[in-house]
Design an enzyme around this catalytic site. Structure first.
Site, PDB file in Angstrom:
ATOM      1  N   ASP A   1      -1.345  -6.372   6.022  1.00 30.10           N
ATOM      2  CA  ASP A   1      -1.037  -6.730   4.480  1.00 30.10           C
ATOM      3  C   ASP A   1      -0.500  -8.002   4.465  1.00 30.10           C
ATOM      4  O   ASP A   1       0.337  -8.462   5.068  1.00 30.10           O
ATOM      5  CB  ASP A   1       0.230  -5.739   4.181  1.00 30.10           C
ATOM      6  CG  ASP A   1      -0.272  -4.302   4.153  1.00 30.10           C
ATOM      7  OD1 ASP A   1      -0.976  -3.604   3.585  1.00 30.10           O
ATOM      8  OD2 ASP A   1      -0.140  -3.713   5.511  1.00 30.10           O
TER       9      ASP A   1
ATOM     10  N   ASN B   1      -6.581  -4.652   6.001  1.00 31.95           N
ATOM     11  CA  ASN B   1      -7.117  -3.789   6.819  1.00 31.95           C
ATOM     12  C   ASN B   1      -8.014  -4.392   8.037  1.00 31.95           C
ATOM     13  O   ASN B   1      -8.768  -4.104   8.903  1.00 31.95           O
ATOM     14  CB  ASN B   1      -8.147  -2.590   6.265  1.00 31.95           C
ATOM     15  CG  ASN B   1      -7.575  -1.235   5.921  1.00 31.95           C
ATOM     16  OD1 ASN B   1      -6.770  -0.979   6.719  1.00 31.95           O
ATOM     17  ND2 ASN B   1      -7.787  -0.956   4.748  1.00 31.95           N
TER      18      ASN B   1
ATOM     19  N   ASN C   1       0.858  -1.299   0.105  1.00 36.64           N
ATOM     20  CA  ASN C   1       0.112  -0.109   0.085  1.00 36.64           C
ATOM     21  C   ASN C   1       0.969   1.143  -0.135  1.00 36.64           C
ATOM     22  O   ASN C   1       1.621   1.337   0.942  1.00 36.64           O
ATOM     23  CB  ASN C   1      -0.961   0.231   1.314  1.00 36.64           C
ATOM     24  CG  ASN C   1      -1.879   1.218   1.318  1.00 36.64           C
ATOM     25  OD1 ASN C   1      -1.371   2.340   0.778  1.00 36.64           O
ATOM     26  ND2 ASN C   1      -3.025   1.063   1.838  1.00 36.64           N
TER      27      ASN C   1
ATOM     28  N   ASP D   1      -3.818  -5.058   1.074  1.00 37.19           N
ATOM     29  CA  ASP D   1      -4.015  -4.235   2.275  1.00 37.19           C
ATOM     30  C   ASP D   1      -5.456  -4.799   2.890  1.00 37.19           C
ATOM     31  O   ASP D   1      -6.309  -4.489   1.942  1.00 37.19           O
ATOM     32  CB  ASP D   1      -3.833  -2.915   2.190  1.00 37.19           C
ATOM     33  CG  ASP D   1      -4.316  -2.115   3.486  1.00 37.19           C
ATOM     34  OD1 ASP D   1      -4.626  -2.854   4.579  1.00 37.19           O
ATOM     35  OD2 ASP D   1      -4.328  -0.933   3.639  1.00 37.19           O
TER      36      ASP D   1
ATOM     37  N   ASP E   1       2.711   4.781   4.923  1.00 30.76           N
ATOM     38  CA  ASP E   1       2.783   3.988   6.234  1.00 30.76           C
ATOM     39  C   ASP E   1       2.761   2.716   6.247  1.00 30.76           C
ATOM     40  O   ASP E   1       2.797   2.028   7.265  1.00 30.76           O
ATOM     41  CB  ASP E   1       1.545   4.750   6.961  1.00 30.76           C
ATOM     42  CG  ASP E   1       0.219   4.706   6.139  1.00 30.76           C
ATOM     43  OD1 ASP E   1       0.270   4.513   4.981  1.00 30.76           O
ATOM     44  OD2 ASP E   1      -0.834   5.090   6.869  1.00 30.76           O
ATOM     45  N   HIS E   2       2.748   1.977   5.172  1.00 33.30           N
ATOM     46  CA  HIS E   2       2.997   0.528   5.149  1.00 33.30           C
ATOM     47  C   HIS E   2       4.133   0.107   4.518  1.00 33.30           C
ATOM     48  O   HIS E   2       4.816   0.817   3.626  1.00 33.30           O
ATOM     49  CB  HIS E   2       1.792   0.148   4.108  1.00 33.30           C
ATOM     50  CG  HIS E   2       0.414   0.118   4.465  1.00 33.30           C
ATOM     51  ND1 HIS E   2      -0.354  -0.789   4.837  1.00 33.30           N
ATOM     52  CD2 HIS E   2      -0.254   1.225   4.556  1.00 33.30           C
ATOM     53  CE1 HIS E   2      -1.601  -0.262   5.157  1.00 33.30           C
ATOM     54  NE2 HIS E   2      -1.686   0.975   4.943  1.00 33.30           N
TER      55      HIS E   2
ATOM     56  N   GLU F   1      -4.028   1.804  -2.900  1.00 35.84           N
ATOM     57  CA  GLU F   1      -4.194   3.244  -2.701  1.00 35.84           C
ATOM     58  C   GLU F   1      -3.100   3.992  -3.615  1.00 35.84           C
ATOM     59  O   GLU F   1      -2.374   4.863  -3.176  1.00 35.84           O
ATOM     60  CB  GLU F   1      -3.730   3.356  -1.171  1.00 35.84           C
ATOM     61  CG  GLU F   1      -4.867   3.301  -0.349  1.00 35.84           C
ATOM     62  CD  GLU F   1      -4.995   4.143   1.091  1.00 35.84           C
ATOM     63  OE1 GLU F   1      -5.488   5.211   1.025  1.00 35.84           O
ATOM     64  OE2 GLU F   1      -4.126   3.877   1.952  1.00 35.84           O
TER      65      GLU F   1
END
Length: 264
Positions: A225, A156, A7, A154, A254-255, A34
């Site tokens: 992930d 989530n 991501n 991802d 941030d991933h 994303e």
């Protein structure tokens, strides 16, 4: 074959980070989530110059998925509708969250699962409905195609307590609520196993860290992930790891990327 999922939280913002990573880690397949860009504005050239075929499904500012592959990808499918039909899918494909294709007799399914925002919210119910569709989509693929399947992206969802740096109040937290975990476990009953946990069983390994409160520096992360594999691919998997190096860079996603290696 090495398949990575990442991501990137805006491909245009992280373009240099991704190209530099691919130069150092020339994986066979890279699945992005994303991407946050319309298809006509996707920066194709830097990745094509590295020898990748690029397949994209994007929208403005939000969501978006892409597959980069060194080999041409066949039977590209965008969204749920081509498999499940418009009547069942309704408006779930308006958000660009699913792309899949066949590479060397493996169907790679790249997903960006909805976050859900807050337990009990409309977005939470949307997430649960989306995951129910995902199960039907995967069942259809397994029943009607002869390829092995790698589902990555991802999700989530942190499936186990050890996937969270601190599982206190997990039941009340989005991405770890009992219902989310149950629904994802139900999806996996179509015959999928977690590649990372084949090789690494202990806690302390994460793929996402909040930008706030020095989350990465304090290793306050979540493992959300994933790579899930059909049984034959699971047996053929020789390694799966999280590469935290890109998360150390200036203005990172941030991933972190997660890579699975499969010996065919």
């Amino acid at each position: 074959m090495q398949i990575a999922t990442w991501n990137v939280n805006s491909i245009r913002t992280r373009q240099q980070i991704v190209t530099d990573w691919l130069k150092q880690n020339p994986v066979d397949v890279l699945c992005l989530q994303e991407t946050k860009v319309r298809d006509e504005q996707f920066p194709l050239a830097p990745f094509e110059s590295l020898g990748y075929h690029v397949y994209i499904s994007g929208q403005k500012s939000y969501n978006g998925v892409a597959i980069f592959s060194k080999e041409p990808v066949t039977d590209i499918i965008f969204g749920f509708s081509p498999i499940l039909g418009d009547n069942l899918v309704r408006d779930f494909d308006e958000q660009k969250r699913v792309i899949s294709g066949v590479i060397d007799n493996i169907r790679v399914v790249n997903l960006y699962v909805p976050n859900g925002s807050a337990i009990g919210s409309e977005k939470y119910e949307y997430k649960l409905g989306w995951l129910a569709l995902l199960k039907q989509y995967l069942q259809n693929l397994k029943e009607n195609q002869s390829t092995e399947i790698c589902i990555c992206g991802d999700f989530n969802i942190a499936l186990e307590d050890k996937d969270i740096y601190n599982s206190k109040n997990k039941a009340k937290h989005i991405m770890s609520s009992p219902v989310e975990r149950e629904v994802l476990q139900d999806v996996l009953t179509v015959g999928l196993q977690d590649a990372f946990r084949k090789f690494t069983t202990e806690e302390g390994h994460y793929s996402w860290w909040d930008y706030r409160a020095a989350g990465f520096q304090r290793n306050r992360g979540w493992r959300i992930d994933h790579h899930y594999l059909t049984p034959k691919l699971y047996e053929q998997a020789t390694k799966c790891w999280i590469d935290i190096e890109p998360r150390k860079l200036e203005k990172p996603s941030d991933h972190a990327p997660v890579v699975v290696e499969i010996e065919q």
